[in-house]
Scaffold this active site. Structure first.
Site, PDB file in Angstrom:
ATOM      1  N   ASP A  33       0.856  -1.195   0.000  1.00 17.20           N
ATOM      2  CA  ASP A  33       0.000   0.000   0.000  1.00 17.20           C
ATOM      3  C   ASP A  33       0.891   1.245   0.000  1.00 17.20           C
ATOM      4  O   ASP A  33       1.889   1.287   0.727  1.00 17.20           O
ATOM      5  CB  ASP A  33      -0.911  -0.031   1.242  1.00 17.20           C
ATOM      6  CG  ASP A  33      -2.059   0.953   1.137  1.00 17.20           C
ATOM      7  OD1 ASP A  33      -1.806   2.160   0.929  1.00 17.20           O
ATOM      8  OD2 ASP A  33      -3.220   0.528   1.268  1.00 17.20           O
ATOM      9  N   ILE A  34       0.532   2.236  -0.832  1.00 19.89           N
ATOM     10  CA  ILE A  34       1.375   3.445  -0.890  1.00 19.89           C
ATOM     11  C   ILE A  34       1.142   4.391   0.296  1.00 19.89           C
ATOM     12  O   ILE A  34       1.887   5.352   0.465  1.00 19.89           O
ATOM     13  CB  ILE A  34       1.189   4.264  -2.202  1.00 19.89           C
ATOM     14  CG1 ILE A  34      -0.280   4.466  -2.530  1.00 19.89           C
ATOM     15  CG2 ILE A  34       1.960   3.645  -3.352  1.00 19.89           C
ATOM     16  CD1 ILE A  34      -0.502   5.510  -3.613  1.00 19.89           C
ATOM     17  N   GLN A  96     -14.621   2.462   1.730  1.00 23.46           N
ATOM     18  CA  GLN A  96     -13.937   1.954   0.532  1.00 23.46           C
ATOM     19  C   GLN A  96     -13.668   3.123  -0.400  1.00 23.46           C
ATOM     20  O   GLN A  96     -14.559   3.942  -0.662  1.00 23.46           O
ATOM     21  CB  GLN A  96     -14.802   0.898  -0.177  1.00 23.46           C
ATOM     22  CG  GLN A  96     -14.067   0.243  -1.354  1.00 23.46           C
ATOM     23  CD  GLN A  96     -14.854  -0.892  -2.005  1.00 23.46           C
ATOM     24  OE1 GLN A  96     -16.021  -1.150  -1.668  1.00 23.46           O
ATOM     25  NE2 GLN A  96     -14.229  -1.558  -2.954  1.00 23.46           N
ATOM     26  N   HIS A 102     -10.270  -5.474  -2.326  1.00 26.36           N
ATOM     27  CA  HIS A 102      -8.926  -5.666  -1.760  1.00 26.36           C
ATOM     28  C   HIS A 102      -9.030  -5.930  -0.279  1.00 26.36           C
ATOM     29  O   HIS A 102      -9.928  -5.436   0.402  1.00 26.36           O
ATOM     30  CB  HIS A 102      -8.021  -4.454  -2.019  1.00 26.36           C
ATOM     31  CG  HIS A 102      -8.647  -3.150  -1.632  1.00 26.36           C
ATOM     32  ND1 HIS A 102      -9.577  -2.510  -2.427  1.00 26.36           N
ATOM     33  CD2 HIS A 102      -8.504  -2.384  -0.538  1.00 26.36           C
ATOM     34  CE1 HIS A 102      -9.961  -1.394  -1.846  1.00 26.36           C
ATOM     35  NE2 HIS A 102      -9.340  -1.300  -0.688  1.00 26.36           N
ATOM     36  N   HIS A 104      -6.825  -5.489   3.088  1.00 27.95           N
ATOM     37  CA  HIS A 104      -5.624  -4.912   3.696  1.00 27.95           C
ATOM     38  C   HIS A 104      -5.028  -5.941   4.650  1.00 27.95           C
ATOM     39  O   HIS A 104      -5.753  -6.525   5.465  1.00 27.95           O
ATOM     40  CB  HIS A 104      -5.980  -3.674   4.531  1.00 27.95           C
ATOM     41  CG  HIS A 104      -6.560  -2.524   3.764  1.00 27.95           C
ATOM     42  ND1 HIS A 104      -5.821  -1.421   3.417  1.00 27.95           N
ATOM     43  CD2 HIS A 104      -7.815  -2.293   3.298  1.00 27.95           C
ATOM     44  CE1 HIS A 104      -6.596  -0.551   2.771  1.00 27.95           C
ATOM     45  NE2 HIS A 104      -7.821  -1.064   2.683  1.00 27.95           N
TER      46      HIS A 104
HETATM   47  P1  5GP Z   1      -9.712   1.433   0.758  1.00 28.27           P
HETATM   48  O1  5GP Z   1      -9.748   2.844   1.281  1.00 28.27           O
HETATM   49  O2  5GP Z   1     -10.536   1.312  -0.503  1.00 28.27           O
HETATM   50  O3  5GP Z   1     -10.032   0.377   1.770  1.00 28.27           O
HETATM   51  O4  5GP Z   1      -8.192   1.165   0.402  1.00 28.27           O
HETATM   52  C1  5GP Z   1      -7.579   1.609  -0.760  1.00 28.27           C
HETATM   53  C2  5GP Z   1      -6.093   1.571  -0.489  1.00 28.27           C
HETATM   54  O5  5GP Z   1      -5.419   1.647  -1.733  1.00 28.27           O
HETATM   55  C3  5GP Z   1      -5.595   2.734   0.366  1.00 28.27           C
HETATM   56  O6  5GP Z   1      -5.000   2.236   1.553  1.00 28.27           O
HETATM   57  C4  5GP Z   1      -4.597   3.443  -0.530  1.00 28.27           C
HETATM   58  O7  5GP Z   1      -3.463   3.889   0.166  1.00 28.27           O
HETATM   59  C5  5GP Z   1      -4.246   2.390  -1.541  1.00 28.27           C
HETATM   60  N1  5GP Z   1      -3.899   2.930  -2.847  1.00 28.27           N
HETATM   61  C6  5GP Z   1      -4.576   3.877  -3.535  1.00 28.27           C
HETATM   62  N2  5GP Z   1      -3.982   4.116  -4.705  1.00 28.27           N
HETATM   63  C7  5GP Z   1      -2.906   3.285  -4.766  1.00 28.27           C
HETATM   64  C8  5GP Z   1      -1.892   3.076  -5.756  1.00 28.27           C
HETATM   65  O8  5GP Z   1      -1.856   3.692  -6.820  1.00 28.27           O
HETATM   66  N3  5GP Z   1      -0.944   2.146  -5.453  1.00 28.27           N
HETATM   67  C9  5GP Z   1      -0.956   1.442  -4.279  1.00 28.27           C
HETATM   68  N4  5GP Z   1       0.024   0.559  -4.086  1.00 28.27           N
HETATM   69  N5  5GP Z   1      -1.903   1.620  -3.326  1.00 28.27           N
HETATM   70  C10 5GP Z   1      -2.856   2.536  -3.571  1.00 28.27           C
END
Ligand code: 5GP
Ligand code: ZN
Length: 137
Positions: A33-34, A96, A102, A104
């Site tokens: 994760d970035i 989300q 995905h 984590h």
């Molecule tokens: P969500 O908020 O949908 O549960 O998680 C999305 C995750 O994707 C976040 O933790 C965010 O940091 C990660 N993320 C978003 N864009 C990118 C990207 O371009 N590359 C990577 N490696 N992670 C990303």
């Protein structure tokens, strides 16, 4: 070509966006994760685009869970994590932000800065029971 041209995770799968891949199998890819919550925070995704927990196939969900377990073991063995949180957000109301399923995998360490997002307090027993009955229907 990404399966869904508007999806950043499909672009990562297609090699159109850079990523640090840490695990792969027939059904899944895992990458860092970035915006890591802790050191080693990774994301497990299915190769086949599915927007969330309600859409992903049971087979891909099982494969993602197995990949998450592999990464949890590596976090313990290689990073010295003493705990792991698996987190999935399904839907905007659940935070989300990327609509390609995905999971984590967040290694946890003693005294790391992460906190529970709610303060646990006892609920009303009748309401808990009623919610359970509604869920079962
Ligand atoms: P969500 O908020 O949908 O549960 O998680 C999305 C995750 O994707 C976040 O933790 C965010 O940091 C990660 N993320 C978003 N864009 C990118 C990207 O371009 N590359 C990577 N490696 N992670 C990303
Ligand atoms: Zn996608």
């Amino acid at each position: 070509m990404p399966a869904d041209p508007d999806c950043i995770f499909c672009k990562i799968l297609a090699g159109e966006l850079p990523s640090t891949i840490v695990d792969e199998d027939e059904r899944t890819v895992s990458f860092m994760d970035i915006n890591p919550g802790t050191r080693g925070h990774a994301l497990v995704i299915p190769r086949e685009h599915a927007k969330d927990l309600l859409e992903i196939s049971p087979e891909d969900l099982a494969a993602c869970s197995q990949a998450a377990q592999r990464l949890a073991r590596k976090a313990s063995e290689n990073l010295g994590a003493t705990g792991v949180n698996l987190v999935n957000s399904c839907g905007a109301a659940a935070w989300q932000t990327v609509f390609h399923f995905h999971m984590h995998v967040i290694p946890r360490y003693e005294n790391d800065p992460l906190q529970l997002p709610w303060i646990p307090k006892p609920g009303d027993p009748d309401e808990i029971k009623a919610a359970g009955e509604d869920l079962k229907r």
